[in-house]
Design a protein around this motif. Structure first.
Motif, PDB file in Angstrom:
ATOM      1  N   VAL A  51       0.903  -1.375  -0.068  1.00  9.11           N
ATOM      2  CA  VAL A  51      -0.073   0.085  -0.136  1.00  9.11           C
ATOM      3  C   VAL A  51       1.071   1.113  -0.091  1.00  9.11           C
ATOM      4  O   VAL A  51       1.751   1.289   0.918  1.00  9.11           O
ATOM      5  N   ARG A  52       0.704   2.152  -0.982  1.00 13.47           N
ATOM      6  CA  ARG A  52       1.604   3.178  -1.286  1.00 13.47           C
ATOM      7  C   ARG A  52       0.895   4.483  -0.636  1.00 13.47           C
ATOM      8  O   ARG A  52      -0.392   4.625  -0.805  1.00 13.47           O
ATOM      9  N   THR A  53       1.685   5.503  -0.216  1.00  8.94           N
ATOM     10  CA  THR A  53       1.109   6.671   0.197  1.00  8.94           C
ATOM     11  C   THR A  53       0.428   7.497  -1.023  1.00  8.94           C
ATOM     12  O   THR A  53       1.323   7.608  -2.003  1.00  8.94           O
ATOM     13  N   PRO A  54      -0.558   8.247  -1.097  1.00  9.48           N
ATOM     14  CA  PRO A  54      -0.965   8.980  -2.442  1.00  9.48           C
ATOM     15  C   PRO A  54      -0.265   9.811  -2.970  1.00  9.48           C
ATOM     16  O   PRO A  54       0.144  10.079  -4.103  1.00  9.48           O
ATOM     17  N   ARG A  55       0.496  10.630  -1.820  1.00 11.19           N
ATOM     18  CA  ARG A  55       1.046  11.879  -2.295  1.00 11.19           C
ATOM     19  C   ARG A  55       2.675  11.448  -2.853  1.00 11.19           C
ATOM     20  O   ARG A  55       3.099  11.946  -3.859  1.00 11.19           O
ATOM     21  N   LYS A  56       3.487  10.920  -2.167  1.00  7.60           N
ATOM     22  CA  LYS A  56       4.773  10.560  -2.382  1.00  7.60           C
ATOM     23  C   LYS A  56       5.206   9.091  -3.013  1.00  7.60           C
ATOM     24  O   LYS A  56       6.060   8.829  -3.476  1.00  7.60           O
ATOM     25  N   ASP A  57       3.853   8.353  -3.281  1.00  6.84           N
ATOM     26  CA  ASP A  57       3.891   6.976  -4.079  1.00  6.84           C
ATOM     27  C   ASP A  57       5.247   6.215  -3.535  1.00  6.84           C
ATOM     28  O   ASP A  57       5.866   5.360  -3.761  1.00  6.84           O
ATOM     29  N   GLN A  58       4.957   6.341  -2.025  1.00  8.37           N
ATOM     30  CA  GLN A  58       6.148   5.475  -1.265  1.00  8.37           C
ATOM     31  C   GLN A  58       5.368   4.385  -0.738  1.00  8.37           C
ATOM     32  O   GLN A  58       4.217   4.341  -0.206  1.00  8.37           O
ATOM     33  N   PHE A  92       3.772   2.096   2.071  1.00  3.96           N
ATOM     34  CA  PHE A  92       3.136   2.760   3.582  1.00  3.96           C
ATOM     35  C   PHE A  92       3.116   1.351   4.230  1.00  3.96           C
ATOM     36  O   PHE A  92       3.504   1.476   5.613  1.00  3.96           O
ATOM     37  N   CYS A  93       2.657   0.291   3.777  1.00  6.18           N
ATOM     38  CA  CYS A  93       2.593  -0.833   4.527  1.00  6.18           C
ATOM     39  C   CYS A  93       2.232  -2.304   3.446  1.00  6.18           C
ATOM     40  O   CYS A  93       2.109  -2.052   2.398  1.00  6.18           O
TER      41      CYS A  93
END
Length: 208
Positions: free
Chosen positions: A36-43, A45-46
């Motif tokens: 699961v990636r963060t919407p803003r940074k595309d990193q 997340f979990c």
């Protein structure tokens, strides 16, 4: 296995087993794991995983494999028909008895492939009643029918039929047996008995 794949490609699918938190019983699941990636940074997340209970499917597959093993190990021909009256199953013993490969007869009606012409009308009528209404005299009983091999040889056979359902669809399974040897033995026995009785009568008349 899942974690390295998810780290490398971001997604993984497979199967596994989970333990029910109340009963403690193990059950089969299909697993879909992904990052699961963060919407803003595309990193990343979990790590997340979805589990879907596939116990029923597994049991159905195991049952099918078990039934297939029984069919293929049977020494007697077993032929399965669908609701349309078409051959769907033709085991190894059936191939040997009728001298036909399964791919030659699957999709055909038995009266067009394995029932002799002189038995066609009666057999077709009996099978038709079962296919349409599951009626008639064949369910749960043994009857004599006439089969035909690929080389045209006609032979007597004994048949018993059962009705079951696969995924809700009716399936008709014929358990067949070539009784040609038995018929010849019975005929030889009858002739020997008649000959013995005739000889006994001759002896009796000779002593009168």
């Amino acid at each position: 296995e899942a974690f390295p794949a998810v780290r490398e490609s971001g997604h993984w699918e497979g199967e596994g087993r989970l333990r029910h938190f109340k009963t403690g019983h193990l059950f089969d699941v299909a697993i879909s794991a992904f990052l699961v990636r963060t919407p803003r940074k595309d990193q990343p997340f979990c790590f997340a995983a979805l589990h879907r209970d596939v116990s029923d499917r597994k049991r159905a597959e195991e049952s099918e494999m078990h039934n297939k093993a029984i069919l293929e190990s049977s020494l007697d021909p077993i032929v399965t028909l669908n609701e349309a009256g078409e051959i769907r199953g033709f085991n190894a013993a059936a191939e040997k008895t009728f001298q036909r490969k399964a791919e030659e007869v699957v999709g055909k009606r038995p009266e067009d492939a394995i029932f002799a012409a002189n038995d066609e009308a009666a057999s077709k009528s009996r099978i038709g009643r079962h296919v349409v209404k599951a009626e008639g005299s064949m369910l749960g009983t043994r009857i004599e029918m006439t089969g035909i091999r690929a080389d045209g040889e006609i032979f007597p056979m004994e048949s018993a039929m059962t009705l079951s359902r696969v995924e809700g669809e009716p399936m008709f399974t014929f358990f067949l047996r070539d009784i040609g040897d038995r018929k010849r033995w019975e005929d030889d026995l009858r002739k020997a008995k008649e000959a013995a009785e005739a000889a006994s009568e001759e002896i009796g008349r000779a002593h009168v």
